[in-house]
Enzyme design. Structure first.
Site, PDB file in Angstrom:
ATOM      1  CD  GLU A  48      -3.092  -1.073   2.181  1.00 11.14           C
ATOM      2  OE1 GLU A  48      -2.900  -0.382   2.987  1.00 11.14           O
ATOM      3  OE2 GLU A  48      -3.999  -2.021   2.117  1.00 11.14           O
ATOM      4  CD  GLU A  78      -3.247  -6.356   3.874  1.00 10.13           C
ATOM      5  OE1 GLU A  78      -2.053  -6.090   4.071  1.00 10.13           O
ATOM      6  OE2 GLU A  78      -4.251  -5.473   4.443  1.00 10.13           O
TER       7      GLU A  78
HETATM    8  O1  AHR Z   1      -5.764  -2.324   9.157  1.00 12.12           O
HETATM    9  C1  AHR Z   1      -4.455  -2.968   8.831  1.00 12.12           C
HETATM   10  C2  AHR Z   1      -3.900  -2.579   7.553  1.00 12.12           C
HETATM   11  O2  AHR Z   1      -4.960  -2.418   6.515  1.00 12.12           O
HETATM   12  C3  AHR Z   1      -2.878  -3.352   6.949  1.00 12.12           C
HETATM   13  O3  AHR Z   1      -1.570  -3.390   7.763  1.00 12.12           O
HETATM   14  C4  AHR Z   1      -2.723  -2.819   5.734  1.00 12.12           C
HETATM   15  O4  AHR Z   1      -2.121  -3.710   4.572  1.00 12.12           O
HETATM   16  C5  AHR Z   1      -4.033  -2.361   5.410  1.00 12.12           C
HETATM   17  O5  AHR Z   1      -4.088  -1.069   5.198  1.00 12.12           O
END
Ligand code: AHR
Length: 504
Positions: free
Chosen positions: A174, A288
Site C-alpha cells: 500500500e 488482503e
Molecule cells: O488495518 C490493517 C492494515 O490494513 C494493514 O496493515 C494494511 O496492509 C491495510 O491497510
C-alpha cells in the site's frame, strides 16, 4: 408467508469458466496486536509445540487446507528490516507502523517453519517503505540461494542448510497510501518496483513477483509500463466496513449492501490488464480482504497507550463476528471463483485474531463463523468453475450503514465440478428473515437423483461463537432425493453447499 420469486440457476457442464487456483482460499498474518505473539506463536503455552507454535491453531489451519500465508505485513513491513529478525541474537526493535516494541523473536526462520507445519506456501511481502531493492534481494538470497553469499551462509549457520525456496514475493504494501511509511507517487512506484524486481530476479529468476496496487489507472499504468514484464501478480486490498478509527460495526443488512461492490476492483484491473495485453500473464492477488477493517485508532496522534494501543483489544471481541461476516465471506469467495481466470490468489486478512476467522486464548481457540465458510468451501467445492447464469433473480430491500434504502441480490450462487465430475453448488441466502428458493435448470442429459446439503445459518443474523458459546457452526449435512422440477430451499442468512451426485 410472502411469495418470493424462485431464481433459476442455469447449469451447463460444457460451459467452463476455468480452474480456480487453490490459493484463492489463502490467508494473511501480520505483526499486529495478537496475530503473531499470543496468536500463532505462543512459547510456553501448554498448547504450543517445542518451537512455540500453537498446535491447536495449526490443526485448525490444516483442516481448511490453507494454501498460502502472506507475512509479515501489511503496514508493519514498510518499516521492518528482516535482518533484525534472523540469527542467534534478536534485538527488539521499535515497530514504527504500529508504535509498539517488536521482539523480533518471530522472523523468517520461524515463519518458514510455521508454514511447513501448516502445509502452506510462504508469500513474503517486502519493505518498500524504508527499505530498498538491496534489502529485498538480500532477503531472497537468505531464503533461496543454496550457499552463495553472506545471507545464504547466515541461514545455513542458523541450522537451515537447505534453501527455503520461497516462490511468492510481493514488493511493498500500500505504498500508494499517504499514511504508509515510504509512500510513493505513481511515477516513483513504477521505477522503484522495476529496480527492486530486477535485483530480486537476479538472485532467483524463478520467483513470482507481485507489487502493491489498487484499482487506480494512473498507479497501475505506471507500474505495469515500467515493470509489467517482471511481474506475475498485481496486489489488491479490500476492507468494506472501515472500522480503523470508529469501531461501530455495520449491521447485517448494511453488510449485505457491501457485497454489491465485491467485484469492482477486479473488474477495473481486469480491463486495464486486457487493454495492456497482460491479462494472460499477470493475475490478481487479492492479498488482503475482509468485511471488517481492523480497529487501530489514532496511530499517528495517540499519546498514551490507552489512546492508541488498548483500543486494539476491541478487535478481539468475538461477539462482533456474526453471520454477516460468514455471508459476506461466502459472497467474496464466490466472486473469486467466478473470476478464477484472473484472480489467482486471495488472502483473508488476517487469519488469526484481530478480524481473523480463528481467535486464540490461553486455553484454546474459537472458530468464528467465517472459519466455517472456508471449511465448507475448501472441503466441498470442485476446482472447475462452471460458467453459470441466473434468471428471475430475487432482489432484497435493505438499508446501508447510513440507513439509506438499498438493494442487493437475495441469492448468490456458483457451481463447480469436483474431481468425480459431480456438480457442487455454493448458494448464499442473504435475506435476514426469509427462506429463499432456487431451481437448477439442467442442459438435458441425465439428472442427479439426489443431493447432500451442508448449511451454515446460526440461530439468527447475530449468531456468533465465543469461548463458552457456539452460535454459528454448520448443521449436520442432509441428504435429499431430487427431481428436476424440485426447488432447493435455503434458510435465512445462510451459506449452503449442495453436492449433487456424480451421475450427471
Ligand atoms: O488495518 C490493517 C492494515 O490494513 C494493514 O496493515 C494494511 O496492509 C491495510 O491497510
Amino acid at each position: 408467508m410472502t411469495n418470493f420469486r424462485t431464481m433459476n440457476l442455469h447449469i451447463d457442464t460444457r460451459r467452463i469458466k476455468g480452474k480456480r487456483d487453490a490459493m484463492i482460499y489463502g490467508h494473511f498474518i501480520e505483526h499486529f496486536h495478537r496475530q503473531i505473539y499470543g496468536g500463532i506463536f505462543d512459547p510456553g503455552n501448554p498448547l504450543s509445540d517445542a518451537e512455540g507454535f500453537r498446535t491447536d491453531v495449526i490443526k485448525a489451519l490444516r483442516r481448511i487446507k490453507v494454501p498460502v500465508l502472506r507475512w509479515p505485513g501489511g503496514c508493519f513491513v514498510s518499516a521492518h528490516h528482516w535482518k533484525d529478525a534472523v540469527g542467534p541474537r534478536r534485538v527488539p526493535g521499535f515497530d514504527k507502523a504500529w508504535r509498539v516494541e517488536e521482539p523480533n523473536t518471530f522472523g523468517t526462520d520461524e515463519y518458514i517453519a510455521f508454514c511447513r507445519k501448516v502445509g502452506c506456501e510462504p508469500y513474503i511481502c517486502t519493505n518498500a517503505g524504508s527499505g530498498g531493492a538491496e534489502e529485498m534481494s538480500d532477503w531472497v538470497e537468505y531464503c533461496n540461494l543454496p550457499h552463495e553469499g553472506p545471507w545464504a551462509k547466515q541461514r545455513i549457520a542458523g541450522g537451515h542448510a537447505e534453501p527455503y525456496g520461497v516462490k511468492y514475493w510481493s514488493i511493498g504494501n500500500e505504498n500508494y497510501l499517504g499514511g504508509e511509511i515510504g509512500a510513493k507517487s505513481a511515477a516513483e512506484w513504477g521505477r522503484f518496483v522495476t529496480e527492486s524486481a530486477k535485483m530480486m530476479k537476479r538472485v532467483d529468476p524463478r520467483i513470482e513477483l507481485s507489487a502493491a496496487a489498487l484499482a487506480d489507472l494512473d498507479w497501475n499504468i505506471n507500474l505495469l509500463r515500467n515493470c509489467g514484464e517482471r511481474l506475475r501478480w498485481i496486489s489488491l486490498h479490500g476492507y468494506w466496513d472501515g472500522l480503523w478509527q470508529d469501531n461501530t460495526f455495520a449491521g447485517y443488512e448494511a453488510s449485505m449492501v457491501f457485497t454489491n461492490t465485491l467485484e469492482d476492483q477486479v473488474a477495473r484491473v481486469r480491463g486495464l490488464l486486457a487493454a495492456m495485453g497482460l491479462q494472460k500473464r499477470i493475475r490478481i492477488a487479492f492479498d488482503e480482504w475482509n468485511l471488517r477493517g481492523w480497529h487501530h485508532p489514532r496511530v499517528d496522534t495517540g499519546l498514551e497507550p490507552e489512546e492508541y494501543i488498548t483500543p486494539r483489544d476491541l478487535n478481539d471481541d468475538n461477539r462482533c463476528y456474526t453471520m454477516a461476516d460468514a455471508v459476506f465471506t461466502a459472497c467474496f469467495l464466490n466472486m473469486a471463483n467466478r473470476n478464477c481466470d484472473i484472480v489467482g490468489m486471495a488472502n483473508f486478512a488476517p487469519v488469526v485474531n484481530t478480524r481473523g476467522c480463528i481467535y486464540t486464548h490461553k486455553d484454546g481457540i474459537v472458530l468464528r463463523p467465517a472459519y466455517h465458510v472456508f471449511d465448507l468451501y475448501v472441503n466441498n467445492l470442485g476446482e472447475t468453475v462452471l460458467d453459470t447464469y441466473t434468471s428471475d433473480d430475487p432482489v432484497l430491500e435493505v438499508r446501508d450503514k447510513a440507513g439509506n434504502r438499498a438493494e442487493t441480490g437475495a441469492l448468490d450462487t456458483i457451481a463447480t465440478l469436483n474431481a468425480e465430475g459431480g456438480i457442487v453448488i455454493a448458494a448464499v441466502n442473504k435475506d435476514a428473515a426469509n427462506p429463499r428458493e432456487f431451481r437448477v435448470v439442467w442442459p438435458g442429459g441425465s439428472i442427479p437423483s439426489g443431493y447432500c446439503i451442508h448449511t451454515l445459518t446460526g440461530t439468527g443474523t447475530e449468531s456468533c461463537n465465543d469461548i463458552d458459546h457456539t452460535g454459528a457452526a454448520p448443521e449436520p449435512p442432509r441428504a435429499a432425493a431430487y427431481k428436476p422440477e424440485d426447488t432447493i430451499r435455503l434458510l435465512p442468512h445462510s451459506v449452503n453447499i449442495i453436492r449433487f451426485g456424480a451421475d450427471l
